[in-house]
Every structure is written in structure tokens, then in C-alpha cells.
Write a protein that holds these residues in place. Structure first.
Motif, mmCIF file in Angstrom:
data_model
loop_
_atom_site.group_PDB
_atom_site.id
_atom_site.type_symbol
_atom_site.label_atom_id
_atom_site.label_comp_id
_atom_site.label_asym_id
_atom_site.label_seq_id
_atom_site.Cartn_x
_atom_site.Cartn_y
_atom_site.Cartn_z
ATOM 1 N N GLY A 212 0.817 -1.211 0.000
ATOM 2 C CA GLY A 212 0.000 0.000 0.000
ATOM 3 C C GLY A 212 0.850 1.260 0.000
ATOM 4 N N PHE A 213 1.884 1.278 0.847
ATOM 5 C CA PHE A 213 2.764 2.449 0.889
ATOM 6 C C PHE A 213 3.568 2.602 -0.401
ATOM 7 N N VAL A 214 4.018 1.497 -0.970
ATOM 8 C CA VAL A 214 4.781 1.571 -2.224
ATOM 9 C C VAL A 214 3.898 2.103 -3.353
ATOM 10 N N VAL A 215 2.678 1.615 -3.438
ATOM 11 C CA VAL A 215 1.766 2.081 -4.487
ATOM 12 C C VAL A 215 1.426 3.559 -4.283
ATOM 13 N N MET A 216 1.221 3.969 -3.019
ATOM 14 C CA MET A 216 0.962 5.383 -2.740
ATOM 15 C C MET A 216 2.151 6.240 -3.171
ATOM 16 N N SER A 217 3.337 5.754 -2.892
ATOM 17 C CA SER A 217 4.543 6.478 -3.272
ATOM 18 C C SER A 217 4.659 6.604 -4.787
ATOM 19 N N ILE B 248 -0.507 3.871 -16.433
ATOM 20 C CA ILE B 248 -0.769 2.556 -17.020
ATOM 21 C C ILE B 248 0.124 1.493 -16.379
ATOM 22 N N ALA B 249 1.413 1.797 -16.270
ATOM 23 C CA ALA B 249 2.363 0.822 -15.719
ATOM 24 C C ALA B 249 2.054 0.510 -14.262
ATOM 25 N N LEU B 250 1.712 1.526 -13.496
ATOM 26 C CA LEU B 250 1.400 1.304 -12.082
ATOM 27 C C LEU B 250 0.121 0.490 -11.924
ATOM 28 N N GLY B 251 -0.847 0.743 -12.784
ATOM 29 C CA GLY B 251 -2.069 -0.052 -12.728
ATOM 30 C C GLY B 251 -1.797 -1.532 -12.968
ATOM 31 N N LEU B 252 -0.944 -1.819 -13.938
ATOM 32 C CA LEU B 252 -0.624 -3.219 -14.241
ATOM 33 C C LEU B 252 0.212 -3.871 -13.144
ATOM 34 N N THR B 253 1.273 -3.185 -12.714
ATOM 35 C CA THR B 253 2.152 -3.811 -11.706
ATOM 36 C C THR B 253 1.458 -3.943 -10.357
ATOM 37 N N SER B 254 0.690 -2.938 -9.955
ATOM 38 C CA SER B 254 0.008 -3.055 -8.660
ATOM 39 C C SER B 254 -1.076 -4.122 -8.703
ATOM 40 N N THR B 255 -1.741 -4.273 -9.856
ATOM 41 C CA THR B 255 -2.713 -5.366 -9.991
ATOM 42 C C THR B 255 -2.032 -6.711 -9.821
ATOM 43 N N GLY B 256 -0.898 -6.887 -10.490
ATOM 44 C CA GLY B 256 -0.160 -8.147 -10.367
ATOM 45 C C GLY B 256 0.358 -8.394 -8.963
ATOM 46 N N LEU B 257 0.888 -7.346 -8.316
ATOM 47 C CA LEU B 257 1.420 -7.519 -6.959
ATOM 48 C C LEU B 257 0.320 -7.877 -5.968
ATOM 49 N N PHE B 258 -0.820 -7.184 -6.056
ATOM 50 C CA PHE B 258 -1.901 -7.500 -5.133
ATOM 51 C C PHE B 258 -2.545 -8.845 -5.463
ATOM 52 N N LEU B 259 -2.528 -9.237 -6.730
ATOM 53 C CA LEU B 259 -3.019 -10.567 -7.104
ATOM 54 C C LEU B 259 -2.166 -11.658 -6.457
ATOM 55 N N THR B 260 -0.849 -11.514 -6.552
ATOM 56 C CA THR B 260 0.024 -12.512 -5.924
ATOM 57 C C THR B 260 -0.092 -12.460 -4.401
ATOM 58 N N LEU B 261 -0.285 -11.266 -3.859
ATOM 59 C CA LEU B 261 -0.464 -11.145 -2.411
ATOM 60 C C LEU B 261 -1.716 -11.890 -1.953
ATOM 61 N N LEU B 262 -2.810 -11.720 -2.680
ATOM 62 C CA LEU B 262 -4.049 -12.414 -2.318
ATOM 63 C C LEU B 262 -3.920 -13.926 -2.499
ATOM 64 N N GLN B 263 -3.191 -14.351 -3.528
ATOM 65 C CA GLN B 263 -2.962 -15.788 -3.705
ATOM 66 C C GLN B 263 -2.130 -16.352 -2.561
ATOM 67 N N LEU B 264 -1.141 -15.600 -2.119
ATOM 68 C CA LEU B 264 -0.326 -16.026 -0.977
ATOM 69 C C LEU B 264 -1.152 -16.073 0.298
ATOM 70 N N GLU B 265 -1.978 -15.060 0.504
ATOM 71 C CA GLU B 265 -2.809 -15.027 1.709
ATOM 72 C C GLU B 265 -3.841 -16.151 1.713
ATOM 73 N N ALA B 266 -4.382 -16.482 0.548
ATOM 74 C CA ALA B 266 -5.356 -17.566 0.472
ATOM 75 C C ALA B 266 -4.721 -18.903 0.834
ATOM 76 N N ARG B 267 -3.431 -19.064 0.571
ATOM 77 C CA ARG B 267 -2.755 -20.333 0.854
ATOM 78 C C ARG B 267 -2.208 -20.422 2.273
ATOM 79 N N THR B 268 -1.796 -19.282 2.827
ATOM 80 C CA THR B 268 -1.142 -19.323 4.140
ATOM 81 C C THR B 268 -1.989 -18.739 5.263
#
Length: 198
Positions: free
Chosen positions: A40-45, A70-90
Motif C-alpha cells: 500500500g505504501f509503495v503504491v501510494m509512493s 498505465i504501468a502502475l495499474g498493471l504492476t500493482s494489480t499483479g502484486l496484489f493478485l500474488t499477495l491475495l494468492q499467498l494469503e489464500a494459501r497461508t
């Protein structure tokens, strides 16, 4: 465009406030122990850098700001997607609770998160590299101090993201992880984001 005199007067002030916001977000991200909060802080920055580019109002910084959106939209979507996948598993996003060593049981998730971390800080060959290069050239021409702060922000965000990656996925595991790696449909979604970012 409707009020060019006012824009010319106040946009540099907004750019300075946004630059301070980008720096403070990058500094706050370095001390986080929770992946969700750190991202969240990185995306805000990174979002604050968009306003910096718009506030400079020269050709390079404006193009950099629009591409950064455009680039931030794509990278933050991917980062939060992987974060949610990690949270769903652990069941957690706390880096201390995760304990490292997850790359052995989840290599595709670890690899995707790593590439997205590199893309988020402007690694060459990614959209963010082009946008940050344009922003940097737009700032350095007119304001070298602000351009230097942009470099510091990028370095701090890189430290936060890569440190979080290595603390989460590598190192000596505190417990044996039996969490499964990405399913084929999840791998396809992540690969689509990665292709768009590269």
C-alpha cells in the motif's frame, strides 16, 4: 486548460507536495512487517510520482506521468493478485509469520512476485522503466534536486519490495510449508499481467 494561469501557479506547489508524499510513502514502506501494508505504501509512493510529472508540465514529464498511470495499474494489480494468492494459501500476510522458505513449495508464485517487484521499481525492459526514465528526464532538466529525490524514492521502494520478497520466499523456513503452488488458471492470470508489464 480552462485556467492556465492558475495551473501554472499552483501545479508546481502540488508537485512539491506530491514529491514529499512519494518520499514519505517510500520511507514508511521500508519499516513494514505486513506485505499488504508495505505494498500500500509503495503504491501510494508511486502514485504520487504521477502528480509530480503532471506538475512539472513539460513534455517528458507529462508523457512519463501518463505512462506511469498505465504501468502502475498493471504492476500493482499483479502484486496484489500474488499477495491475495499467498494469503489464500497461508492465511496471513505478515512476513514474520510466513517465516521464509516458501519458494520451495510455491516456485511459480515466488517467481511471479519477484518479476513484478522488479517491474514496480523500473527494471529495464518493463513499462515502469520507460515511465520513470521520462519522469526523471523531465525533472532533471528543470529541477535537479527533485530529480534526485525521485531516484531516492525509487531506491527505497526497491529495497522495500525486494526485501519483502526475500524475507517471505527465501531464507530458513520456521515451519514446513505444505501450501500448494499456483493452479493453472491462476498461473494464466499472473502470466497475462506479466506479459503486459514486460
Amino acid at each position: 486548460p480552462l485556467v492556465p494561469e492558475t495551473a501554472g501557479q499552483f501545479l508546481p506547489i502540488f508537485a512539491d507536495i506530491a514529491l514529499f508524499s512519494a518520499l514519505s510513502g517510500a520511507v514508511l514502506a521500508t519499516g513494514q512487517r505486513n506485505l499488504r501494508r508495505m505494498l500500500g505504501f509503495v503504491v501510494m509512493s508511486q502514485m504520487s510520482l504521477i502528480l509530480v510529472g503532471v506538475g512539472e508540465a513539460n513534455r517528458a514529464s507529462l508523457h512519463g506521468a501518463f505512462l506511469q498511470m498505465i504501468a502502475l495499474g498493471l504492476t500493482s494489480t499483479g502484486l496484489f493478485l500474488t499477495l491475495l494468492q499467498l494469503e489464500a494459501r497461508t492465511g496471513t500476510t505478515d512476513m514474520q509469520a510466513l517465516g521464509g522458505g516458501l519458494a520451495q513449495s510455491m516456485p511459480r508464485l515466488a517467481g511471479g512476485f519477484f518479476v513484478l517487484c522488479l517491474a514496480a521499481v523500473g527494471f529495464p525492459g518493463t513499462l515502469m522503466f520507460i515511465s520513470e526514465d521520462l519522469l526523471l528526464h523531465g525533472l532533471l532538466d528543470a529541477h535537479p534536486v527533485e530529480g534526485s529525490i525521485l531516484l531516492v524514492v525509487t531506491v527505497l521502494n526497491g529495497i522495500s519490495l525486494l526485501s519483502a520478497h526475500f524475507r517471505t520466499f527465501f531464507g530458513r523456513p520456521r515451519h514446513v510449508s505444505t501450501a500448494p503452488d499456483l493452479q493453472p488458471r491462476e498461473s494464466l492470470a499472473l502470466a497475462t499481467v506479466l506479459l503486459a508489464v514486460l
